[in-house]
Write a protein that holds these residues in place. Structure first.
Motif, PDB file in Angstrom:
ATOM      1  N   LEU A 252      70.334  89.589  59.831  1.00 55.92           N
ATOM      2  CA  LEU A 252      70.178  89.700  61.279  1.00 55.92           C
ATOM      3  C   LEU A 252      69.498  91.010  61.645  1.00 55.92           C
ATOM      4  N   ALA A 253      69.723  92.046  60.847  1.00 58.59           N
ATOM      5  CA  ALA A 253      69.091  93.337  61.118  1.00 58.59           C
ATOM      6  C   ALA A 253      67.607  93.306  60.800  1.00 58.59           C
ATOM      7  N   THR A 254      67.253  92.626  59.719  1.00 60.90           N
ATOM      8  CA  THR A 254      65.837  92.543  59.340  1.00 60.90           C
ATOM      9  C   THR A 254      65.157  91.326  59.957  1.00 60.90           C
ATOM     10  N   VAL A 255      65.937  90.406  60.531  1.00 60.11           N
ATOM     11  CA  VAL A 255      65.465  89.234  61.252  1.00 60.11           C
ATOM     12  C   VAL A 255      64.691  88.265  60.372  1.00 60.11           C
ATOM     13  N   GLY A 256      64.934  88.287  59.063  1.00 57.99           N
ATOM     14  CA  GLY A 256      64.327  87.283  58.200  1.00 57.99           C
ATOM     15  C   GLY A 256      62.886  87.582  57.890  1.00 57.99           C
ATOM     16  N   ASP A 257      62.555  87.713  56.602  1.00 56.27           N
ATOM     17  CA  ASP A 257      61.190  88.052  56.200  1.00 56.27           C
ATOM     18  C   ASP A 257      60.183  87.008  56.632  1.00 56.27           C
ATOM     19  N   GLY A 258      60.615  85.747  56.772  1.00 56.15           N
ATOM     20  CA  GLY A 258      59.663  84.687  57.063  1.00 56.15           C
ATOM     21  C   GLY A 258      59.137  84.692  58.470  1.00 56.15           C
ATOM     22  N   ILE A 259      59.803  85.409  59.418  1.00 57.55           N
ATOM     23  CA  ILE A 259      59.361  85.315  60.805  1.00 57.55           C
ATOM     24  C   ILE A 259      59.126  86.668  61.455  1.00 57.55           C
ATOM     25  N   THR A 260      59.316  87.796  60.721  1.00 56.45           N
ATOM     26  CA  THR A 260      59.219  89.095  61.379  1.00 56.45           C
ATOM     27  C   THR A 260      57.824  89.379  61.909  1.00 56.45           C
ATOM     28  N   ASP A 261      56.790  88.836  61.303  1.00 55.88           N
ATOM     29  CA  ASP A 261      55.428  89.093  61.752  1.00 55.88           C
ATOM     30  C   ASP A 261      54.957  88.105  62.811  1.00 55.88           C
ATOM     31  N   LEU A 262      55.792  87.153  63.163  1.00 55.51           N
ATOM     32  CA  LEU A 262      55.403  86.163  64.162  1.00 55.51           C
ATOM     33  C   LEU A 262      55.662  86.675  65.570  1.00 55.51           C
ATOM     34  N   PRO A 263      54.768  86.395  66.514  1.00 57.51           N
ATOM     35  CA  PRO A 263      55.114  86.611  67.915  1.00 57.51           C
ATOM     36  C   PRO A 263      56.375  85.820  68.248  1.00 57.51           C
ATOM     37  N   ILE A 264      57.194  86.362  69.126  1.00 49.03           N
ATOM     38  CA  ILE A 264      58.470  85.727  69.436  1.00 49.03           C
ATOM     39  C   ILE A 264      58.266  84.311  69.968  1.00 49.03           C
ATOM     40  N   LEU A 265      57.210  84.083  70.741  1.00 46.86           N
ATOM     41  CA  LEU A 265      56.936  82.743  71.256  1.00 46.86           C
ATOM     42  C   LEU A 265      56.640  81.782  70.111  1.00 46.86           C
ATOM     43  N   ALA A 266      55.828  82.222  69.156  1.00 41.58           N
ATOM     44  CA  ALA A 266      55.506  81.367  68.012  1.00 41.58           C
ATOM     45  C   ALA A 266      56.751  81.065  67.193  1.00 41.58           C
ATOM     46  N   ALA A 267      57.635  82.064  67.013  1.00 45.85           N
ATOM     47  CA  ALA A 267      58.864  81.841  66.265  1.00 45.85           C
ATOM     48  C   ALA A 267      59.736  80.788  66.932  1.00 45.85           C
ATOM     49  N   LEU A 268      59.798  80.816  68.264  1.00 46.32           N
ATOM     50  CA  LEU A 268      60.604  79.824  68.982  1.00 46.32           C
ATOM     51  C   LEU A 268      60.008  78.429  68.841  1.00 46.32           C
ATOM     52  N   ILE A 269      58.685  78.333  68.888  1.00 51.27           N
ATOM     53  CA  ILE A 269      58.029  77.031  68.768  1.00 51.27           C
ATOM     54  C   ILE A 269      58.272  76.432  67.388  1.00 51.27           C
ATOM     55  N   VAL A 270      58.022  77.202  66.339  1.00 51.75           N
ATOM     56  CA  VAL A 270      58.174  76.648  64.991  1.00 51.75           C
ATOM     57  C   VAL A 270      59.651  76.367  64.690  1.00 51.75           C
ATOM     58  N   SER A 271      60.555  77.160  65.255  1.00 54.09           N
ATOM     59  CA  SER A 271      61.983  76.882  65.068  1.00 54.09           C
ATOM     60  C   SER A 271      62.359  75.547  65.692  1.00 54.09           C
TER      61      SER A 271
END
Length: 417
Positions: A252-271
């Motif tokens: 939770l502190a590092t927020v997952g290596d797979g999504i840290t470089d994604l814009p927050i909007l893109a992370a929500l869409i792919v999730s």
């Protein structure tokens, strides 16, 4: 001897669930914790609750498939159950060593397939259906991501902004005789709308994770009758929740290596896309990988975003020596989105690090999105979001890990047990 094997199976199952909870909680609730919508303890509580809901409902179908569909339930002797769970746990160890989110579902199914091949009891028709879903689901995620990236994402990006609150969205007011919850008085209506979206999708991810992953921890134990389906769900979710409250604090502190470089909007869409695909497959009783589907959606989203630089006619025109055509990649999600060269939308890593861009100017400006065919392809691919070498390593491990699970399980059950 049998009782000792059952105890060993329960311990290994709890270990698998513990690691699932540790990794999945960070991926699901990383954006919500990073933007200070909820605390880590609240995130673990919500994740556990929605994982239980997913496992208790549609997750039962996956447990049935893996406990008696791929091979007959009679094949899951106490020894076989421990062996299958061992290879599932081993996949988590391999993925952690190489830093790759290997598919626990695919590896668990691979171990069961090895058992079926060794005993001649594999349900080949069902396995054909499962493998077909493993091929189709990522392609669906890729296609949906490409369509959203080309036609929807720029419109959303121009109108939505996600900020990092200085204090949690919901606070406890202790000024009265009894503590009572209240909203952060500094949060705007836009913050509230964005917060509801981020938190809702995080809970949906928790539901999907429970639906697809509970079977990975307990299916062999359900198959050999050591536990019932109800007991298996409770065991799996208890272990997943324990992982969420303990080792997930780091993810939770590092927020997952797979999504840290994604814009927050893109992370929500792919999730959302990935969770929907996996929830549907879980309802159909098909174990599948959330990591594979979401990664393919990320690639499709980036490619679709980059493809806005050309029209459909230009995309359909074969390249020639005189007109080699544009070079489109999936790097567009990290590129500037305005002609003034403003930075890309805030990333998941930014909010985790406490970096908050100045969004006041962008919120006051009227949103403007260049038409398709008029965006600059060099701007759309200005920064690299995907490392080709790393992507190749990830895809290779997605194939190699289940394959090794099948081979190792087959050798174990054919030669030693």
């Amino acid at each position: 001897m049998v009782s000792l094997l059952v105890v060993a199976g329960l311990i290994v199952a709890a270990f698998v669930g513990f690691n699932i909870g540790g990794s999945s909680t960070g991926v699901a609730f990383g954006p919500a914790v990073g933007s200070r919508l909820v605390r880590k303890t609240t995130a673990a509580t919500l994740f556990t609750a929605f994982a239980f809901l997913g496992a208790w409902t549609v997750g039962r179908n996956v447990i049935v498939t893996m406990s008696e569909g791929i091979v007959p339930a009679a094949q899951f002797t106490p020894v076989a159950g421990v062996g299958v769970l061992f290879f599932t746990g081993l996949s988590l160890l391999v993925s952690n060593i190489y830093g790759v989110p290997a598919s626990t579902s695919m590896t668990a199914v691979g171990a069961i397939v090895g058992l079926g091949l060794a005993t001649g009891s594999l349900n080949e028709a069902l396995m054909f259906t499962i493998v077909s879903a493993w091929i189709v689901a990522p392609l669906v995620g890729l296609g949906i991501g490409a369509v959203i990236g080309r036609y929807v994402y720029p419109q959303l990006e121009a109108r939505l902004a996600f900020t990092r609150l200085e204090r949690q969205l919901v606070q406890i007011d202790r000024s009265g005789s009894l503590p009572r919850p209240r909203l952060n008085e500094n949060a705007s209506s836009r913050d509230l709308a964005g917060s509801v979206l981020v938190l809702g999708i995080a809970c949906y991810m928790g539901f999907s994770a429970g639906a697809s992953n509970a079977a990975n921890a307990v299916a062999p134990l359900v198959g050999n009758g050591a536990v019932s389906i109800d007991q298996g769900v409770l065991l799996a979710v208890a272990a997943i929740g324990l992982g969420g409250f303990t080792i997930a604090r780091r993810t939770l502190a590092t927020v997952g290596d797979g999504i840290t470089d994604l814009p927050i909007l893109a992370a929500l869409i792919v999730s959302t896309v990935g969770a929907t695909i996996i929830t549907i497959l879980s309802y159909l009783g098909i174990p599948a990988s959330l990591a594979v589907s979401t990664t393919c959606c990320i690639i499709g989203l980036g490619w679709g975003r980059a493809s806005r630089a050309v029209t459909l006619a230009e995309l359909a025109t074969p390249p020639s020596g005189d007109a080699p055509g544009p070079s489109l990649t999936a790097d567009a999600l990290a590129a500037p989105s305005t002609e003034e060269g403003e930075p890309a939308a805030q990333t998941v890593g930014d909010i985790a690090a406490g970096e908050s861009p100045d969004t006041e100017v962008r919120q006051d400006d009227s949103p403007s999105v260049p038409p398709i065919g008029e965006e600059d392809v060099e701007q759309l691919t200005a920064e690299s979001l995907f490392d080709p070498a790393a992507t190749t390593r990830i895809v290779a491990l997605w194939i190699i890990t289940p394959s090794l699970s099948v081979a190792g399980s087959y050798l174990l059950f054919a030669l030693l047990l």
